[in-house]
Design a protein around this motif. Sequence first.
Motif, mmCIF file in Angstrom:
data_model
loop_
_atom_site.group_PDB
_atom_site.id
_atom_site.type_symbol
_atom_site.label_atom_id
_atom_site.label_comp_id
_atom_site.label_asym_id
_atom_site.label_seq_id
_atom_site.Cartn_x
_atom_site.Cartn_y
_atom_site.Cartn_z
ATOM 1 N N LEU A 155 -18.269 40.935 -1.003
ATOM 2 C CA LEU A 155 -17.044 41.544 -1.498
ATOM 3 C C LEU A 155 -16.861 42.963 -0.956
ATOM 4 O O LEU A 155 -15.735 43.370 -0.638
ATOM 5 C CB LEU A 155 -17.055 41.568 -3.033
ATOM 6 C CG LEU A 155 -16.946 40.196 -3.703
ATOM 7 C CD1 LEU A 155 -17.119 40.332 -5.216
ATOM 8 C CD2 LEU A 155 -15.606 39.542 -3.382
ATOM 9 N N ALA A 156 -17.950 43.709 -0.849
ATOM 10 C CA ALA A 156 -17.850 45.069 -0.320
ATOM 11 C C ALA A 156 -17.417 45.053 1.147
ATOM 12 O O ALA A 156 -16.582 45.866 1.570
ATOM 13 C CB ALA A 156 -19.191 45.785 -0.467
ATOM 14 N N CYS A 157 -17.948 44.110 1.917
ATOM 15 C CA CYS A 157 -17.560 44.003 3.329
ATOM 16 C C CYS A 157 -16.102 43.566 3.455
ATOM 17 O O CYS A 157 -15.374 44.048 4.322
ATOM 18 C CB CYS A 157 -18.470 43.017 4.051
ATOM 19 S SG CYS A 157 -20.166 43.579 4.249
ATOM 20 N N GLY A 158 -15.678 42.649 2.586
ATOM 21 C CA GLY A 158 -14.284 42.224 2.601
ATOM 22 C C GLY A 158 -13.340 43.349 2.249
ATOM 23 O O GLY A 158 -12.270 43.498 2.838
ATOM 24 N N SER A 183 -17.534 38.946 8.898
ATOM 25 C CA SER A 183 -18.114 39.824 9.921
ATOM 26 C C SER A 183 -19.213 40.685 9.328
ATOM 27 O O SER A 183 -20.252 40.919 9.952
ATOM 28 C CB SER A 183 -17.034 40.720 10.524
ATOM 29 O OG SER A 183 -16.091 39.965 11.247
ATOM 30 N N GLY A 184 -18.984 41.163 8.096
ATOM 31 C CA GLY A 184 -20.005 41.965 7.432
ATOM 32 C C GLY A 184 -21.279 41.183 7.183
ATOM 33 O O GLY A 184 -22.390 41.708 7.360
ATOM 34 N N VAL A 185 -21.145 39.924 6.798
ATOM 35 C CA VAL A 185 -22.315 39.079 6.558
ATOM 36 C C VAL A 185 -23.080 38.855 7.863
ATOM 37 O O VAL A 185 -24.317 38.892 7.899
ATOM 38 C CB VAL A 185 -21.887 37.735 5.938
ATOM 39 C CG1 VAL A 185 -23.058 36.758 5.884
ATOM 40 C CG2 VAL A 185 -21.333 37.954 4.531
ATOM 41 N N GLY A 238 -21.081 45.896 6.672
ATOM 42 C CA GLY A 238 -22.236 45.012 6.566
ATOM 43 C C GLY A 238 -23.481 45.613 7.186
ATOM 44 O O GLY A 238 -24.587 45.501 6.643
ATOM 45 N N CYS A 239 -23.293 46.282 8.306
ATOM 46 C CA CYS A 239 -24.408 46.930 8.997
ATOM 47 C C CYS A 239 -24.994 48.053 8.147
ATOM 48 O O CYS A 239 -26.208 48.144 7.953
ATOM 49 C CB CYS A 239 -23.932 47.466 10.341
ATOM 50 S SG CYS A 239 -25.238 48.202 11.356
ATOM 51 N N LEU A 240 -24.118 48.900 7.608
ATOM 52 C CA LEU A 240 -24.570 50.052 6.818
ATOM 53 C C LEU A 240 -25.196 49.617 5.494
ATOM 54 O O LEU A 240 -26.224 50.154 5.075
ATOM 55 C CB LEU A 240 -23.406 50.998 6.559
ATOM 56 C CG LEU A 240 -22.834 51.708 7.797
ATOM 57 C CD1 LEU A 240 -21.600 52.516 7.425
ATOM 58 C CD2 LEU A 240 -23.890 52.612 8.425
#
Length: 250
Positions: A155-158, A183-185, A238-240
């Motif tokens: 959810l945070a990446c979205g 993409s975050g995942v 996602g990376c951070l």
Amino acid sequence: MLRPADKTLVKDAATASVAAVAVAAAVGSQFSTCARWSTPLANKCKSTLYQDVPNDLRHFIDPFVDPLCGTLAEGHWALVAIVVANALCYLPAKVNLNAWAISRNTLSHERLLKSQLAHANHGHILGNMLTLLAVGSEVSAALGCNQLLLLALYLACGWAGGFAAALLSPAHTRTVGASGAVSGVILALSVLRPNAAVDILGDVKAAHPLMLLFGTLMADMTRGGISWQGHFGGGAAGCLLALPLRLFSS
């Protein structure tokens, strides 16, 4: 430049994300449900889906059935919940896409959530959800199968993907889809398991997160109708976020 309202959104989201990750880390071990493959559960899942879905909609769920039931059989229930939520929102969102899309002029927490659940067409949702099922189970395992932590990450990446798409796109450009979250995942996997090369987005095969993000963005820019801004925002988040999660999971 960020408007005062945008700054408030970022502040609220950062506070909520920290709280969500803290709660997930504290109690999420109770929801760590990964298990050995359960053939009876997979078969029951398939029979239930085909029994409850009308015949005229079966062509829509066919591509999802095997990977979805397989993911459930392995205990990754958070991924199944995400896919089901997206599937349930697909038709309502298509009927009135304006009420679900995110743009510079419609930034709000509600719209940033709704836009993750809306997709432009069948291929859009199919690509996002199948990619999520393929990569998400690896991320779930890397997080110790903490399903609450996986949900918080997704959810945070979205949210970050939608915010970046709205902020970096022309004012009246509308964006929908779970691409930022997915993409975050994917980028999170490259941090959590740096030796696991990913070759999903943009036909890129890379293990290093920066290489993966850069290659994805270059591929996006060569194709029309794809929000590189959303991929960038979600991937960067996602990376951070995966950096502290890697320490936690270890």
